[in-house]
Motif scaffolding. Structure first.
Motif, PDB file in Angstrom:
ATOM      1  N   HIS A 192      61.276 -29.761  30.493  1.00  0.00           N
ATOM      2  CA  HIS A 192      61.072 -30.713  31.588  1.00  0.00           C
ATOM      3  C   HIS A 192      61.734 -30.212  32.878  1.00  0.00           C
ATOM      4  O   HIS A 192      61.165 -30.313  33.963  1.00  0.00           O
ATOM      5  CB  HIS A 192      61.625 -32.096  31.212  1.00  0.00           C
ATOM      6  N   HIS A 240      68.182 -36.716  28.739  1.00  0.00           N
ATOM      7  CA  HIS A 240      67.675 -37.683  27.756  1.00  0.00           C
ATOM      8  C   HIS A 240      68.824 -38.156  26.875  1.00  0.00           C
ATOM      9  O   HIS A 240      69.782 -37.411  26.631  1.00  0.00           O
ATOM     10  CB  HIS A 240      66.593 -37.051  26.870  1.00  0.00           C
ATOM     11  N   ASP A 297      66.969 -32.638  34.198  1.00  0.00           N
ATOM     12  CA  ASP A 297      66.502 -33.666  33.271  1.00  0.00           C
ATOM     13  C   ASP A 297      67.648 -34.083  32.356  1.00  0.00           C
ATOM     14  O   ASP A 297      68.582 -33.302  32.123  1.00  0.00           O
ATOM     15  CB  ASP A 297      65.323 -33.148  32.430  1.00  0.00           C
TER      16      ASP A 297
HETATM   17 MG    MG Z   1      62.419 -35.564  30.532  1.00  0.00          MG
END
Ligand code: MG
Length: 393
Positions: free
Chosen positions: A272, A240, A238
């Protein structure tokens, strides 16, 4: 309907020999008791679990009974099994409608069998899992040697009792009261004697009771599946963006930082990535499919909660999480002092021990968007194992 699970683990298991109660023995690296407790903690119908342990063990219970995702209450067991169950019953929430009793020594009980037993008890007041006998059953005269067959019982009518056994609260209360003056080897027998009908639910051949050394060997074979069968791994990744004015949440822990990850939920990259690794290992898709961005239910959702839902789904599909390992990549701040808190929080969400969760931090050496501090990333792997490999029919 509120359901309490009682795990009967008060016995010493002398048939297996040794000084350690058999339910504390390891099976594929996890205690038999932990496996049995985990099956009920993970079951969506169960609100709380009460475990009756031998008195000396109850004073210092195993660490895997602490910090579970649902309340786990430990009580000291009594002299007989029914005394242990009676003490556990006293510790159960009085608001419970159904109490489901299970032997700690049956670690392979399936979620489906638990559901069917509870549903039957809700309808009929009392229900027990049992399997039809595949062997012909003889009554044997044991007064003299050699032992002789007295007679043969009609096999069609012979069922072998298992647990779970589930009861309406008042039915079990009456039965346990009767048990103060009568002996029984299971709760259903006391319920029968108290005059309540007990419904039979089709049990499972794989729901074995680990009582002898031979059972333990069989259980080991079921867990290991002959070397790696039933073991699966998954990866998760993941990333971000990092922006000002957002909280930085990692592994469920708010880490002090001048910037936080931008996203629909709390944008916890560690959770995540772990969620995706578990879903991947269990073959259940990915986080985006399970918790779509467009769904308002997941706006500002706690990623720990999403992780817990994913882990519970894997359990519902017959898997247990062995371990997870996540690497968080960011330039700053340093996360070292928060790692233990992350491990504890993630372990609780997945319902495993913190020792099975690893969290590591890395920088990207100033390279790329992560290195420039514009983004944060995480890589995770998870191992899951089929909870039981059904023996060949
Ligand atoms: Mg995420």
């Amino acid at each position: 309907m509120k359901v309490t699970a009682v795990i009967a683990a008060g016995g010493r298991g002398e048939r297996l020999g040794g000084s350690r109660p058999k339910q504390l023995l390891l099976l594929g690296g996890r205690a038999i008791l932990e496996r049995s407790v985990a099956a009920f903690v993970a079951h969506p119908a169960i609100a709380e679990v009460v475990v009756a342990l031998p008195a000396d063990v109850a004073t210092d219970p195993p660490s895997y009974l602490r910090g579970r995702s649902k309340p786990v209450v430990v009580v000291a067991g009594g002299a007989r099994r029914q005394d242990s169950v009676a003490r556990a019953f006293l510790a159960a929430d009085v608001a419970s409608d159904i109490v489901v009793v299970h032997d700690a020594a049956r670690p392979f009980v399936s979620a489906d069998l638990i559901t069917r037993t509870i549903d039957a008890a809700a309808e009929s007041g009392a229900a027990m899992a049992a399997v039809p006998s595949r062997d012909t059953v003889k009554r044997v005269d044991r007064r003299e040697l050699p032992h002789l067959v007295a007679h043969t019982l009609p096999r069609d009518e012979i069922y072998l009792a298992q647990t779970p056994q589930a009861f309406r609260r008042d039915v079990l209360r009456d039965a346990l009261a009767l048990g103060q003056t009568a002996d029984a080897t299971d709760e259903a027998a006391l319920v029968e004697r108290a005059g309540h009908p007990v419904r039979v639910v089709e049990g499972e051949a794989s729901n074995i009771k680990v009582t002898t050394a031979a059972d333990l060997a069989m259980a080991e074979a079921m867990v290991r599946g002959g070397g790696g069968a039933g073991v699966r791994v998954g990866t998760g990744y993941d990333l971000h963006r990092l922006v000002e004015g957002r909280l930085l949440v990692l592994g469920g822990v708010a880490v002090p930082s001048d910037r936080g990850a931008l996203g629909h939920s709390d944008a916890d990259v560690a959770c995540h990535a772990i969620t995706d690794a578990i879903l991947g290992a269990a073959g259940l898709g990915d986080i985006g499919r399970m918790f779509p961005d467009a769904d308002p239910r997941w706006k500002d959702a706690s990623s720990l909660d999403l992780l817990a839902r994913a882990a519970a789904l894997a359990v519902e599909h017959g898997y247990e999480v062995g371990n997870v390992d996540v690497t968080i990549v960011l330039e700053r701040p340093k996360i070292r002092e928060h790692i233990d808190a992350m491990r504890t929080a993630v372990a609780k969400a997945i319902d495993i021990e913190p020792a099975r969760v690893s969290v590591k931090g890395k920088t990207n050496e100033g390279v790329d968007a992560v290195g420039r501090g514009e983004a944060i990333a995480a890589h995770a792997v998870a191992l899951v194992r089929a909870r039981s490999l059904k023996p060949e029919a």
